[in-house]
Motif scaffolding. Structure first.
Motif, PDB file in Angstrom:
ATOM      1  N   ASP A 653       0.870  -1.185   0.000  1.00 18.34           N
ATOM      2  CA  ASP A 653       0.000   0.000   0.000  1.00 18.34           C
ATOM      3  C   ASP A 653       0.903   1.230   0.000  1.00 18.34           C
ATOM      4  O   ASP A 653       1.218   1.812   1.044  1.00 18.34           O
ATOM      5  CB  ASP A 653      -0.903  -0.029   1.232  1.00 18.34           C
ATOM      6  N   LEU A 654       1.317   1.639  -1.208  1.00 21.85           N
ATOM      7  CA  LEU A 654       2.307   2.707  -1.323  1.00 21.85           C
ATOM      8  C   LEU A 654       1.791   4.043  -0.827  1.00 21.85           C
ATOM      9  O   LEU A 654       2.536   4.816  -0.217  1.00 21.85           O
ATOM     10  CB  LEU A 654       2.757   2.837  -2.777  1.00 21.85           C
ATOM     11  N   GLN A 682      13.607   3.854   5.885  1.00 19.98           N
ATOM     12  CA  GLN A 682      13.584   2.396   5.805  1.00 19.98           C
ATOM     13  C   GLN A 682      12.254   1.905   5.238  1.00 19.98           C
ATOM     14  O   GLN A 682      12.215   1.031   4.356  1.00 19.98           O
ATOM     15  CB  GLN A 682      13.818   1.785   7.190  1.00 19.98           C
ATOM     16  N   ALA A 683      11.139   2.458   5.729  1.00 16.92           N
ATOM     17  CA  ALA A 683       9.824   2.049   5.237  1.00 16.92           C
ATOM     18  C   ALA A 683       9.657   2.432   3.771  1.00 16.92           C
ATOM     19  O   ALA A 683       9.119   1.652   2.970  1.00 16.92           O
ATOM     20  CB  ALA A 683       8.733   2.687   6.086  1.00 16.92           C
ATOM     21  N   ALA A 684      10.112   3.629   3.406  1.00 13.80           N
ATOM     22  CA  ALA A 684       9.975   4.070   2.017  1.00 13.80           C
ATOM     23  C   ALA A 684      10.796   3.186   1.081  1.00 13.80           C
ATOM     24  O   ALA A 684      10.359   2.867  -0.039  1.00 13.80           O
ATOM     25  CB  ALA A 684      10.408   5.533   1.892  1.00 13.80           C
ATOM     26  N   ALA A 685      12.002   2.815   1.499  1.00 14.40           N
ATOM     27  CA  ALA A 685      12.823   1.921   0.693  1.00 14.40           C
ATOM     28  C   ALA A 685      12.152   0.563   0.517  1.00 14.40           C
ATOM     29  O   ALA A 685      12.140  -0.006  -0.583  1.00 14.40           O
ATOM     30  CB  ALA A 685      14.199   1.754   1.332  1.00 14.40           C
ATOM     31  N   ARG A 686      11.584   0.037   1.587  1.00 12.36           N
ATOM     32  CA  ARG A 686      10.916  -1.262   1.522  1.00 12.36           C
ATOM     33  C   ARG A 686       9.719  -1.209   0.570  1.00 12.36           C
ATOM     34  O   ARG A 686       9.481  -2.144  -0.199  1.00 12.36           O
ATOM     35  CB  ARG A 686      10.482  -1.681   2.924  1.00 12.36           C
ATOM     36  N   VAL A 888      -8.925   3.810  -3.375  1.00 14.28           N
ATOM     37  CA  VAL A 888      -8.415   3.637  -4.745  1.00 14.28           C
ATOM     38  C   VAL A 888      -7.123   2.827  -4.721  1.00 14.28           C
ATOM     39  O   VAL A 888      -6.927   1.898  -5.519  1.00 14.28           O
ATOM     40  CB  VAL A 888      -8.183   5.015  -5.400  1.00 14.28           C
ATOM     41  N   SER A 889      -6.239   3.185  -3.787  1.00 16.23           N
ATOM     42  CA  SER A 889      -4.973   2.458  -3.670  1.00 16.23           C
ATOM     43  C   SER A 889      -5.211   0.984  -3.384  1.00 16.23           C
ATOM     44  O   SER A 889      -4.570   0.104  -3.968  1.00 16.23           O
ATOM     45  CB  SER A 889      -4.117   3.080  -2.566  1.00 16.23           C
ATOM     46  N   SER A 890      -6.150   0.701  -2.485  1.00 12.95           N
ATOM     47  CA  SER A 890      -6.455  -0.690  -2.160  1.00 12.95           C
ATOM     48  C   SER A 890      -6.964  -1.450  -3.382  1.00 12.95           C
ATOM     49  O   SER A 890      -6.586  -2.600  -3.624  1.00 12.95           O
ATOM     50  CB  SER A 890      -7.496  -0.748  -1.030  1.00 12.95           C
TER      51      SER A 890
END
Length: 923
Positions: A653-654, A682-686, A888-890
């Motif tokens: 879920d970006l 770290q979360a953004a990289a993942r 929408v993302s989901s």
């Protein structure tokens, strides 16, 4: 009613409605549990209804246990609960040891580590459940409005969890109780005054010798209050005159009855009044205490009060009970200040073997500053804190400060109260209020003041610079103890460690490391241990790990919430949170201290995150964020955003991940909280890796540390090392990837846990030479214990499959890729699942083993996908379809794996390749 005249409890007048409801309540309680609270004015008949219900319950074979609040015992922690627990000694002995000890320590019946409030509450609930095993149990609590806060919390906690327990809880409180009585949420039954007919019927039954006109006058003036009716009539002569004429009945029946009781008390011999005052201020009515405080043959002096029906000796002969709370109030109201102080002094002398209660009476007996008394009260505060009652400890520390002759001792005690309020109790407003009382610069005067002030500015404003400055100066001025730090120094060091931890900047960490070099190795829950682990994960020895594992094994019986939280904090760096889960869960907010529950929620959320329970992790993170925003602990909310961002990243879920990361950067960046900024990177990289956006992933991973470097004071550098390596490999930066994999191997973290070992081995395998690749991956996946880290195993299998496919080993690649896709599907890692599915298609496998790729799109998914393929952003799609951007993302991240794609760029081709016909009808 408990009035000073005989009364037939089985023949209550005018109470048919109430009695009918109470009979129904008893029937429900005896089969499935129930709670009910009677409310009404003083003397309206609540106690009479409690008595009648208890009598009826006993007749039905229900066991009855009673307790009541005492107006002058409201700050004696668990005094009310003690009355309910004392008759259940046999059942207490049958509880598991940890529960039994929690109750015994909380009630002062035994010694041991401080239990958390939630541990005490759960143990008490289990105790009552044990008592109700053979036959139903009825708990009766009168005067709940003056029950001490700790006991009231226990009563309400139990009352809300009675379903299916065959336990009834029946309480009573005054409707006029002040604002300190918080709503309980329990069902209430309002007890109204008697109507005119009922009032006359009651008077006629009890005072048939009085003329009708007199009874009518009494009925009118008593305003339907049963206690007032009986007392007014009882004080009325046959002529209709009353004793105490001119007392002013118009002030209300409750006050009038108190005045009548005051007149009756005033006519007693002085010796009797002195004994009554001792009994009123002592609270429990313990005969032994009254004998010790009253002197030789003291209880003989109570006889006049017994004959006048003001007090009674209970059947056991061990306690004296006032016939009504208004009698106790009248006794105290009729005494002078000096008489009350003298009584408190005598009670303190009689309670020399009970330091907490002795401290309470000494505090009330003393008006001028007195260091000896202040020390006793402070000791009582520490004892109460060990029993898990933070609020009681704060009250006593503030009183000890008032009694302190010197300004230094006063500031120290106030600062301790402020720290307990903020860290343990979660009362920031109380902590701020107390710190305003501390004059001058607190850090220059005491470690406690520095710890309190530093903690407050850190958790509320995120001001690590101020916290660090305050604490560093105070710690450097403190003498170095011969052994591990303790007391105020340990508290200050722990707060200083927190400041450095969230800051993540070398200028904050290096002075702390220098300070800690002066101290020997300490327990895993100590500040020194946490700081050393945070400073350099690779420096943690096997001996330190064994000691931590031993400490975690003891958490099952650990009731000190502070020890639990600190141990779990160290464990969270070393992948040992599962062993802390049970103990941490006991600390969570339900009935416990809010301050401790926030870090406890962090650890629950992190444990769920690492174990792949991402929805549970996101739920705990959301609860943490909401609680922190509600209470003002804004620093801890950032940890909630980090956990939520990581859960979203791994689920694909970006949009949600980006929102949480931006929240962190927006709050932490201006405050220089480098550690929290790294968490967001770290979360953004993942998230970018899951979406196969390797350039973005590399940018975020290298914002944490440079390739080939794992700097100290930066645990995220170690945790995100596999992300940096993978992003570098997939973006063509093979030299940087190899340097970083070598740095992770050289850091020596592989022995810390299976997850660290797998991450290090996987990074090495991703950068290995082609001839060594298969062996390196096989060794990584064969490491013992890695199955408890499902996401990391899936990543290793995906990387392995990708390398195999690029080397032309298609059949072997399919095995690893299918395993990775299946694991990601089980976890709900949608974008990672899509990556594995795309790799599988590249091997020529066009159908997924589970049939998910190519699954039918719903009409709304198709509509969302079409708009996204046309180039609309998520907010634009949301606006057009009247949805939220997150919805929408989901939809999109359900669409991607169904279409077998990994990015928006592939949407147009995938949609054009769909066969014609209604999407929902596709096989």
């Amino acid at each position: 009613m408990g009035v000073g005249v005989d009364f037939d409890l089985t023949g209550l007048v005018g109470r048919d409605r109430e009695l009918a409801e109470l009979v129904t309540f008893l029937d429900t309680a005896a089969t499935d549990g129930a709670a009910l609270l009677l409310t009404g004015d003083p003397g309206v008949g609540k106690t009479a209804l409690l008595d009648a219900t208890a009598e009826l319950a006993a007749a039905k074979g229900i066991r009855v246990v009673r307790g009541s609040g005492v107006e002058y015992e409201t700050d004696v922690s668990f005094a009310g609960l003690h009355q309910l627990v004392a008759p259940l000694a046999a059942e207490l002995g049958r509880l598991p040891r940890s529960m039994r000890e929690a109750v015994e320590v909380a009630l002062g019946l035994g010694a041991g580590p401080a239990p958390s409030r939630i541990a005490v509450l759960n143990a008490v609930l289990s105790l009552f459940g044990e008592a109700a095993r053979e036959r139903p149990l009825l708990l009766v609590v009168d005067d709940l409005h003056v029950v001490d806060d700790a006991s009231r919390s226990a009563v309400v906690f139990v009352a809300r969890r009675l379903g299916g327990h065959r336990i009834g809880l029946l309480g009573a409180r005054r409707a006029e109780s002040d604002g300190s009585f918080r709503p309980t949420g329990l069902a209430e039954l309002a007890v109204a005054p008697l109507d005119d007919a009922g009032a006359l019927r009651l008077l006629s039954r009890r005072f048939a010798h009085l003329p009708r006109r007199v009874l009518s006058t009494v009925a009118r003036e008593a305003q339907g209050n049963p206690l007032a009716l009986l007392e007014f009539a009882g004080s009325t002569r046959v002529s209709g005159d009353r004793d105490g004429e001119g007392a002013g009945w118009a002030s209300g029946p409750g006050r009038d009855v108190r005045a009548l009781y005051g007149a009756r008390v005033g006519r007693l011999p002085r010796r009797t009044r002195d004994l009554l005052l001792l009994a009123a201020l002592e609270g429990s009515g313990d005969i032994r205490v009254l004998e010790a405080a009253g002197g030789p043959d003291g209880l003989d002096g109570l006889a006049p009060a017994e004959r006048d029906h003001l007090v009674e000796v209970v059947e056991s002969g061990r306690a004296v009970r006032f016939r009504h709370p208004l009698v106790r109030s009248a006794v105290v109201d009729g005494s002078t200040g000096e008489q009350r102080r003298s009584a408190h002094r005598r009670l303190a002398e009689a309670l020399v073997d009970r330091p907490e209660r002795r401290g309470d009476h000494l505090a009330r007996a003393t008006t001028a500053p007195d260091e000896a008394v202040a020390a006793v009260v402070e000791s009582a505060a520490r004892s109460i804190l060990r029993r898990g009652d933070a609020d009681g400890a704060i009250t006593r520390l503030r009183r000890a400060a008032e009694l302190s002759p010197g300004p230094a001792a006063r500031r120290r005690r106030l600062s301790q109260a402020a720290y307990v309020a903020a860290w343990v109790a979660g009362h920031l407003e109380v902590s701020h209020e107390i710190m305003h009382e501390v004059e001058g610069d607190p850090a220059a005067r005491s470690l406690s003041a520095a710890a309190a002030a530093g903690f407050l500015v850190l958790v509320t404003d995120g001001d690590a610079d101020t916290a660090h400055a305050l604490l560093t100066e105070a710690v450097e001025q403190a003498p170095v103890p011969p052994g591990p730090p303790g007391g105020e120094l340990e508290t200050a060091l722990f707060t200083l460690t927190l400041a450095g931890q969230y800051s993540g900047r070398p200028e904050h960490w290096q002075p702390l490391v220098d300070v800690l070099a002066r101290f020997p190795e300490a327990a895993p829950s100590a500040a020194a241990s946490l700081a050393r682990v945070h400073h350099d994960l690779g420096s943690v020895t096997d001996a330190m790990l064994r000691r931590l594992d031993e400490e975690i094994a003891r958490l099952r019986d650990q009731t000190d919430a502070d020890v639990v939280i600190r141990t779990a904090l160290t464990a969270s760096y070393l992948d040992r949170l599962p062993g802390c889960r049970e103990a941490v869960s006991r600390v969570i907010r339900d009935g416990g201290a809010v301050g401790s529950s926030m870090p406890a929620l962090m650890f629950v959320a992190l444990d769920d995150l690492y174990a792949g329970r991402w929805q549970a992790s996101a739920d705990a993170a959301a609860e943490l964020i909401a609680l922190c925003e509600e209470t003002g602990y804004h620093l801890f909310a950032q940890v909630g955003h980090y956990v939520a961002a990581m859960a979203a990243a791994q689920r694909g879920d970006l949009d949600a991940c980006r929102e949480h990361c931006e929240d962190i950067w927006r709050w932490s960046g201006p405050r220089g909280l480098r550690r929290l900024e790294n968490c967001a990177h770290q979360a953004a990289a993942r998230a970018a890796l899951g979406a196969a956006d390797f350039e973005t992933a590399f940018r975020h991973a290298t914002a944490i540390c440079a390739p080939g470097a794992l700097p100290p004071f930066n645990p995220e550098a170690v945790w995100s090392a596999p992300d940096l390596v993978e992003a570098a490999v997939r973006s063509g930066r093979h030299a940087e990837a190899r340097r970083h994999a070598d740095a992770l191997r050289d850091a020596g973290v592989g022995h810390l846990s299976p997850r660290f070992a797998l991450s290090s081995a996987t990074a090495g395998a991703m950068t290995s030479d082609p001839e060594d690749m298969a062996r390196c991956f096989e060794e990584a996946l064969a490491l013992p214990g890695v199955e408890q880290w499902p996401f990391e195993v899936g990543r290793a299998q995906l990387a392995y499959g990708e390398r195999l496919r690029r080397q032309g080993l298609v059949r072997d690649a399919r095995v690893q890729l299918a395993a990775a896709r299946g694991r990601f599907e089980e976890l709900g890692a949608r974008s990672w699942e899509a990556r594995a599915a795309a790799e599988l298609r590249a091997t020529g496998m066009t159908r997924t083993a589970r049939g998910k790729a190519g699954a039918a799109l719903t009409p709304q998914e198709l509509e969302v996908a079409g708009l996204a393929a046309a180039g609309l952003s998520n907010p634009q799609i949301a606006s057009r379809l009247f949805l939220s951007p997150r919805t929408v993302s989901s939809h999109l991240y359900r669409v991607f794996p169904k279409l077998g794609i990994t990015s928006r760029a592939e949407l147009r081709d995938a949609l054009e390749a769909l066969p014609p016909g209604p999407p929902a009808a596709r096989p």
